[in-house]
Structure formats: C-alpha cells, structure tokens
Write an enzyme that holds these catalytic residues in place. Sequence first.
Site, PDB file in Angstrom:
ATOM      1  N   LYS A 190       0.887  -1.343  -0.051  1.00  0.00           N
ATOM      2  CA  LYS A 190      -0.059  -0.073  -0.091  1.00  0.00           C
ATOM      3  C   LYS A 190       0.729   1.273  -0.082  1.00  0.00           C
ATOM      4  CE  LYS A 190      -4.399   1.557   0.403  1.00  0.00           C
ATOM      5  NZ  LYS A 190      -5.360   1.364  -0.462  1.00  0.00           N
ATOM      6  N   ASP A 223      -5.478  -3.946  -1.787  1.00  0.00           N
ATOM      7  CA  ASP A 223      -7.043  -3.981  -2.013  1.00  0.00           C
ATOM      8  C   ASP A 223      -7.242  -4.367  -3.299  1.00  0.00           C
ATOM      9  OD1 ASP A 223      -5.839  -1.400  -2.350  1.00  0.00           O
ATOM     10  OD2 ASP A 223      -7.502  -0.393  -1.726  1.00  0.00           O
ATOM     11  N   ASP A 247      -0.571 -12.398   6.049  1.00  0.00           N
ATOM     12  CA  ASP A 247      -1.388 -13.169   6.814  1.00  0.00           C
ATOM     13  C   ASP A 247      -2.898 -13.403   6.127  1.00  0.00           C
ATOM     14  OD1 ASP A 247      -2.339 -14.667   9.085  1.00  0.00           O
ATOM     15  OD2 ASP A 247      -2.470 -12.768  10.243  1.00  0.00           O
TER      16      ASP A 247
END
Length: 359
Positions: A190, A223, A247
């Site tokens: 990100k 995302d 994760d």
Amino acid sequence: MAYDVTFIPGDGTGPELAEATRRVLEATGVQFNWDRHEAGIDEYEKHGNPFPEETLESLKRNGIGIKGPTTTPVGSGFRSVNVLLRKELDLYACVRPCKAYEGVRTRFPETDLVVVRENTEDLYAGIEFERGTAANAQLRGALGELGASVREDAGISIKPISEFGSERIVRAAFDYAVTHGRAKVTAAHKANIMKFSDGLFLDVARRVAEDYPQIEFEDRIIDNLCNQLVTRPDEYEVIVLPNLYGDIVSDLCAGMIGGLGLAGGANIGTEAAVFEATHGSAPKYAGKNRMNPTALILSGIYMLEHLGEAEAAQRVEQALAAVIRAGDKVTYDLKPTRTDPTAVGTSDFADAVIEEMNA
Ligand code: NAD
C-alpha cells in the site's frame, strides 16, 4: 541415506495428522530418522513449558522439521509455540502454495499460486504502546515534537519494514519462482499511502527484480490484489507480501482452494525450515480420526522438495490429487455435506494415498 528430521506431533488433532503424514512420507521409500520432540499444550501441562529447549535444539541440529499444529490458549500467560519458533529460528519466510485440486468444491478452480509472506516485521513486530500508559504519553510527546499529533486516547502499534527484511523476503520469492518454474512474481503493498514502510518494500522489490530478468515482475496495491484474486486468480503465480497483508491473503487463498484442510506451508529461515499446515489444532476433534490430513501431507511434500527429493514429492502429490479427484475415500470437509456418512477418517485417507502411490 536417511534424513534427520525433527518430528513435532503437536497437540489437539496434531498427533493423528502428523502420524498420517509420517506414514505417507515413509511410503515414498525415502528414509527418515525421525527425531521426535514435543511442543504444545499437552507438553505445557505435563512439564510446564510448551516449547522445551530440546525441541529447539533438535531443530537447530537437524535444520529441518515437520510440525503438527499446537494450541495457544486465549488469555493465559502461555506464549505461542509458533511465535517462539519463528523468533528463535528466524523463520522469516512463510511460503504457502495454494492450488485448487480437481474434485474440491471451489468457485476458483483455476487457482494455482504461492503466497510468500514476510514473517518477522511489520505490525506483527510486537512494538505496541497501550492507551493511557507513560510510554504511550512519551511516544506521543516525541511525535508531537516532530509535528505528528496523535489523540490522547489512542493505542499505538508501530509498523517497521526494513530494507534488510524486505530484501530477503523478496529474494526468497524470486528464488522460489526460479526453482519451481514459475514465470512471475507480484509484490503487494500500500505504498501510495504508507510511503516509507510499504514504499520501501516496493523500492526494494523493484531493485531485487532486476537481478532476475528471466522472471516477470509486477506490483499491486493490496486492495486491488484482493479484488483481482477473486476475479482473475489465474493471473497470479508467486505473490510476495509484508507480514500483515501476507497473513490475510494466505487465508483468502486457503478459502479459494477449498478450505483450511487443504492449505499446507513452510516456514523458512536462516537456521532451519519448519513445515506445517496453515490450520490450527482443532482441539474439539482431537482423537476422533476426523480431520483432513491433506494440509500436513502437502507440507510434507514441500519438505521433500526442500530436501531435493523432487521425484518422491511428485509421487505423493499425484497420489493425493488422485484421491481428492476420486472423492470417495476423503474426509468430511471434501464431501458435499459435512455430515456425509461416506466420509472416511484421517488414517483411512492416508491409507488411500499410500495405496494410490503404490498402485
Ligand atoms: P483451527 O484451524 O484449529 O480450526 C478451525 C476449524 O477449521 C475447525 O473446527 C474445523 O472445522 C476446520 N479445520 C481446521 N483444520 C482442518 C482439517 N485439517 N480438516 C478439516 N477441517 C479442518 O482454528 P482455531 O479453532 O481457531 O484454532 C485452534 C487452536 O489452534 C488455537 O489454539 C490456535 O491458537 C491454534 N493454531 C495453531 C496453529 C499452528 O500450530 N500453526 C495455527 C493456527 C491456529
């Protein structure tokens, strides 16, 4: 030659899954000296320590281990065996191949990718400052002096991402691609928002990619990656991610291939490599001969590959795939309903794989 391998059955359903896996691995004809050691809640209840020194010493000595899941009770002083293992052996790379086998009910049958998760840094580094504490106030004060104000009632978790940590995980992903005949590595981040942590990770990934001109490299904002995984999973091969994203994406991909019973993995470090399933100890099913051993058997396959026993690894995988495809001698989670009376048990599933391998 027999391989010295640390064998940790774990607790809950761990011992029965580990036993099934041991039998399948031995049926390949590859020789093992199993150096059996305990870890987990049973060991804690017997001797007061969930992760005995001898278990750690064995892993350091052998450099390789296979482990059944271990329980971490919520709200006790008990430290997670998995966290201790990662820390003590610097198991910095968690490698989780996610392949949808034919015969498994999934909306994503074309999935065949590998998640490479950084295991030591990021928001999991455990650097946290509880709301209302003196340390929290001190940190907020220092941040205020730097022009960054944080509300008084905020808890604070720090996200360190280093060049060192990024470089070794990205190299692990590219090396995996090279050794496993994968054509592309995708780095997820990100960096548009977290410019100095994820941004650093991305810069390092771009630089490392230049050393592997034969492997295609691309990056995705996390995302967008999640969106694309569930729309075009076939476009992904090896995905490398910082700890927290890794994760979450690991579990997403485990779901995409049919569930936790099918997700195996490897934790690779500088001192040792430990092979284990993604799932936990499912204690309520302990001793019931009910759980699917596929995830741990797959982890055993990755261990065989790691040992250079590619042919044996391939034989186990083909047998496993054939049993899953046939669908008759499989555990409850691979049947159309969870109460299907034709479901077989953990040990019967292992027998079916062994029978198929010897056919
Ligand atoms: P879990 O993965 O043990 O089980 C959740 C559910 O998933 C089970 O009830 C079952 O329905 C299904 N499932 C899991 N493994 C399966 C298999 N092999 N075959 C078929 N179905 C399967 O998760 P949990 O209940 O959240 O955790 C139980 C304990 O395991 C906790 O103490 C947790 O800390 C620990 N844990 C250990 C590890 C590890 O040792 N690596 C990993 C995750 C969780």
